[in-house]
Scaffold this active site. Structure first.
Site, PDB file in Angstrom:
ATOM      1  N   HIS A 163      -6.664  -1.070   4.399  1.00  0.00           N
ATOM      2  CA  HIS A 163      -7.369  -0.582   6.016  1.00  0.00           C
ATOM      3  C   HIS A 163      -8.610  -1.048   6.170  1.00  0.00           C
ATOM      4  O   HIS A 163      -9.519  -0.360   6.351  1.00  0.00           O
ATOM      5  CB  HIS A 163      -7.084   0.996   5.952  1.00  0.00           C
ATOM      6  CG  HIS A 163      -7.436   1.704   4.875  1.00  0.00           C
ATOM      7  ND1 HIS A 163      -8.461   1.888   4.058  1.00  0.00           N
ATOM      8  CD2 HIS A 163      -6.296   2.649   4.239  1.00  0.00           C
ATOM      9  CE1 HIS A 163      -8.456   2.829   2.926  1.00  0.00           C
ATOM     10  NE2 HIS A 163      -6.998   3.148   3.065  1.00  0.00           N
ATOM     11  N   HIS A 210       1.685   4.904  -1.535  1.00  0.00           N
ATOM     12  CA  HIS A 210       1.539   6.210  -2.461  1.00  0.00           C
ATOM     13  C   HIS A 210       3.004   6.757  -2.791  1.00  0.00           C
ATOM     14  O   HIS A 210       3.677   7.038  -1.965  1.00  0.00           O
ATOM     15  CB  HIS A 210       0.821   7.223  -1.400  1.00  0.00           C
ATOM     16  CG  HIS A 210      -0.412   6.876  -1.044  1.00  0.00           C
ATOM     17  ND1 HIS A 210      -1.551   7.622  -1.486  1.00  0.00           N
ATOM     18  CD2 HIS A 210      -0.965   6.007  -0.236  1.00  0.00           C
ATOM     19  CE1 HIS A 210      -2.614   7.064  -0.980  1.00  0.00           C
ATOM     20  NE2 HIS A 210      -2.404   6.005  -0.248  1.00  0.00           N
ATOM     21  N   HIS A 219     -10.621   0.958  -1.545  1.00  0.00           N
ATOM     22  CA  HIS A 219     -10.620   1.854  -0.710  1.00  0.00           C
ATOM     23  C   HIS A 219     -11.869   2.305  -0.695  1.00  0.00           C
ATOM     24  O   HIS A 219     -12.307   2.931  -1.567  1.00  0.00           O
ATOM     25  CB  HIS A 219      -9.710   2.948  -0.551  1.00  0.00           C
ATOM     26  CG  HIS A 219      -9.801   4.212   0.545  1.00  0.00           C
ATOM     27  ND1 HIS A 219      -8.836   4.989   0.914  1.00  0.00           N
ATOM     28  CD2 HIS A 219     -11.186   4.768   0.688  1.00  0.00           C
ATOM     29  CE1 HIS A 219      -9.484   5.968   1.736  1.00  0.00           C
ATOM     30  NE2 HIS A 219     -10.921   5.922   1.459  1.00  0.00           N
ATOM     31  N   HIS A 254      -6.474  13.853   2.624  1.00  0.00           N
ATOM     32  CA  HIS A 254      -7.570  13.717   1.618  1.00  0.00           C
ATOM     33  C   HIS A 254      -8.088  15.071   1.177  1.00  0.00           C
ATOM     34  O   HIS A 254      -9.311  15.259   0.793  1.00  0.00           O
ATOM     35  CB  HIS A 254      -8.684  12.743   2.179  1.00  0.00           C
ATOM     36  CG  HIS A 254      -8.193  11.549   2.300  1.00  0.00           C
ATOM     37  ND1 HIS A 254      -8.371  10.735   1.123  1.00  0.00           N
ATOM     38  CD2 HIS A 254      -7.929  10.756   3.157  1.00  0.00           C
ATOM     39  CE1 HIS A 254      -7.968   9.527   1.390  1.00  0.00           C
ATOM     40  NE2 HIS A 254      -7.593   9.369   2.680  1.00  0.00           N
ATOM     41  N   HIS A 296       0.936  -1.156  -0.015  1.00  0.00           N
ATOM     42  CA  HIS A 296       0.043   0.169   0.117  1.00  0.00           C
ATOM     43  C   HIS A 296       1.130   1.276   0.063  1.00  0.00           C
ATOM     44  O   HIS A 296       1.082   1.797   1.256  1.00  0.00           O
ATOM     45  CB  HIS A 296      -0.923  -0.035   1.149  1.00  0.00           C
ATOM     46  CG  HIS A 296      -1.862   1.078   1.110  1.00  0.00           C
ATOM     47  ND1 HIS A 296      -3.280   0.929   1.611  1.00  0.00           N
ATOM     48  CD2 HIS A 296      -2.229   2.241   0.640  1.00  0.00           C
ATOM     49  CE1 HIS A 296      -4.020   1.915   1.615  1.00  0.00           C
ATOM     50  NE2 HIS A 296      -3.446   2.848   0.901  1.00  0.00           N
ATOM     51  N   ASP A 319       0.726   2.706   3.724  1.00  0.00           N
ATOM     52  CA  ASP A 319       0.044   3.824   3.284  1.00  0.00           C
ATOM     53  C   ASP A 319       0.748   5.195   3.291  1.00  0.00           C
ATOM     54  O   ASP A 319       0.520   6.274   3.739  1.00  0.00           O
ATOM     55  CB  ASP A 319      -1.234   4.072   4.143  1.00  0.00           C
ATOM     56  CG  ASP A 319      -2.587   4.531   3.599  1.00  0.00           C
ATOM     57  OD1 ASP A 319      -2.112   5.320   2.139  1.00  0.00           O
ATOM     58  OD2 ASP A 319      -3.478   4.770   4.077  1.00  0.00           O
TER      59      ASP A 319
END
Length: 568
Positions: A272, A136, A246, A320, A134, A360
């Site tokens: 998650h 990014h 997600h 976000h 996971h 993440d």
């Protein structure tokens, strides 16, 4: 017959059968199940030691001899906890067994010759390189940070600090996929890029897989609707790749049951799955009751501590693209952070209902803490619940250790169709290995081996007369340099991309490897982590029950593998 007492033997050759080793400053103890050596015929390198011409070193060429032997290491893997020598040949694991010279030693199945290099594994633990599924890809510096933590494979998506990448693990579109493959070609890390999976028609997804994506990612910020889920999984079925998801925190396009129905019993990796990192509020956690769901956690909720809830709100607002001045944005953030489900997540990991742990990275997760957070969770559960039933007879934590190491090695490899190459210490797989001194286990590796070459290690002053004078810090080694980095690493792609001649068209140095067997698996294939309880969440109190049992635990006030090791 000459004899040695057990303590002297352990100091010279490392622990042997029946000895116990503590992992860092945790309460986790492992016991050596088997020792491959022949007592009296052990191999060890150094002045006056065994690996010398005509003694532990034979006369054979490297047609027979291995390129590298790690001597007397304590191997900790999902399949067992054993002591032995580890042979490496052509960048791949040859065998865990007994090294030496068969002309003068018994039971040798790893031949040492003049062309064999040696790494002393006495008193050290050897694990497979970690897999973080996971990622990014927000900045290239993540690769070095992950590598020095013991991670050797990174799977995810992104294009740098773009707004979309900071929120979602997607490398969107063929152009960006090509550029990211080129940008990472010389990095000492196995890589895999996920294309954007949010579409209700297949063509835009298919072109990403043919351009080098190893899978697809559905993210609520792009609209994870039942239609996009169905379309994405249909494309994945046709191309034999994995889908990561997600889900819809706000329940705008349906509730958790709507999403599960859209899966149509097709396998999917749920990121998650507790929900603090995103997903149907408050009950996405119940998805891990389903056999087609491969559930993972991200590391900020690992384990549940008295700081966990407080740090998540600001983290979420940034990642976000939310505005603290907008009431609805704050409510959105609040809905995702629930201490009850985070506490239950600890227990579900300990019992094997959650199968994987990932980071993440820089998007509500820390790329260099996957290994550490995993073992902190194991420690917390040992403290709060004692030995697992499977460990009661032995009295050590062998099964728990095998369960937890599987969460960041073999299980993400199986989930993403790359277990034929990485994920465990088994013959034929890439020699992606991490060596640890037991006192520093899970927090500071002593060596990271990538494809058979040392890629990173703590190293002292390069101008010193010996390697150890301060300042000692992690530095890139020769396995990270020049063409060796590409030669000892691979990038995972779809079979379609591999057959399209992608390596040649993009001018890549490294080997491309196709993912496979991603659509014919289930949670029952998640090693030591395949429990399928019936999970329910109370919509008012957020209490989590598994097969009717309330799952709750207290937050940790202190943790091992923390400030004791990171004063500077």
């Amino acid at each position: 017959m000459a004899t040695m007492d057990r303590q002297s033997y352990a100091q010279m050759f490392g622990p042997t059968t029946g000895d116990r080793v503590r992992l860092g400053d945790t309460d986790i103890w492992i016991q050596v199940e088997k020792d491959f050596t022949v007592y009296g015929d052990e191999v060890k390198f150094g002045g006056g030691k065994v690996i010398r011409d005509g003694m532990g070193q034979s006369q054979v060429t490297n047609e027979i001899a291995v390129d590298l032997v790690i001597t007397n290491a304590l191997v900790l893997d999902h399949w067992g906890i054993v002591k032995g020598d580890v042979g490496i040949k052509d960048g791949r694991i040859f065998k865990v067994g007994k090294a030496g010279n068969p002309d003068v030693q018994d039971n040798v199945d790893i031949v040492v010759g003049p062309g064999t290099e040696v790494i002393a594994g006495e008193g050290s633990i050897l694990t497979a390189g970690g897999i973080d599924a996971h990622i990014h890809f927000i900045c290239p510096q993540q690769v070095e940070e992950a590598l020095t933590s013991g991670v050797t494979t990174m799977i995810g998506g992104g294009t740098g600090p773009a707004t979309g990448t900071k929120a979602t693990t997607c490398t969107s579109g063929p152009w960006y996929l090509g550029k990211m493959l080129q940008a990472t070609d010389s990095m000492p890390m196995n890589l895999g890029f996920l294309g954007k999976g949010n579409a209700s028609l297949p063509e835009a997804l298919e072109e990403q897989l043919e351009a080098g994506a190893c899978g697809l990612k559905l993210h609520e910020d792009w609209g994870t609707t039942p239609a996009s889920i169905d379309c994405c999984l249909s494309v994945a079925e046709a191309y034999d790749v994995q889908v990561a998801i997600h889900t819809d925190t706000l329940n705008e396009s349906g509730f958790v049951d709507s999403t599960i129905d859209a899966f149509k019993d097709r396998v999917i990796h749920t990121y998650h799955t507790e929900g603090a990192g995103g997903g149907h509020a408050p009950d996405i956690i119940q998805a891990c009751s389903n056999p087609n769901v491969l559930p993972s956690s991200t590391n900020p909720t690992r384990p549940y501590t008295h700081n966990t809830v407080d740090e998540h709100l600001d983290m979420l607002m940034v990642c976000h693209h939310l505005d603290s001045n907008i009431e609805e944005d704050v409510a959105f953030a609040d809905s995702r952070i629930r201490k009850e489900t985070i506490a239950a997540e600890d227990i579900l990991h300990d019992r094997g209902a959650f199968s994987m742990i990932s980071s993440d990275s820089q998007a509500m997760g820390r790329v260099g803490e996957v290994v550490t957070r995993t073992w902190q969770t194991a420690h917390k559960m040992k403290q709060q619940f004692g030995l697992l039933p499977e460990d009661q007879e032995l009295g050590a934590d062998n099964f728990r250790a095998r369960r937890y190491i599987a969460k960041y090695t073999i299980n993400p490899a199986i989930a993403h169709g790359i277990s034929h190459e990485v994920g465990s210490i088994e013959p034929g797989k890439m020699a992606d290995l991490v060596l640890w001194k037991p006192a520093f286990f899970a927090v500071k590796p002593s060596m990271i081996i990538k494809g058979g070459m040392i890629a990173s290690a703590p190293m002292g002053d390069p101008n010193a007369s010996i390697p150890t004078p301060q300042p000692v810090h992690y530095r890139p080694m020769f396995g990270s340099c020049g063409k060796a980095a590409a030669a000892t690493s691979v990038t995972f792609v779809s079979k379609a991309a591999l057959n399209n001649g992608l390596k040649e068209s993009l001018g890549l140095e490294r080997t491309l490897v196709a993912c496979k067997n991603t659509r014919n698996i289930s949670k029952l294939d998640m090693i030591h982590n395949d429990w399928l309880p019936n999970i329910t969440v109370d919509p008012q109190t957020y209490e989590v029950r598994a097969d009717g049992e309330l799952l709750t635990c207290e937050p940790a006030e202190t943790l091992p593998l923390a400030q004791l090791y990171t004063l500077f």
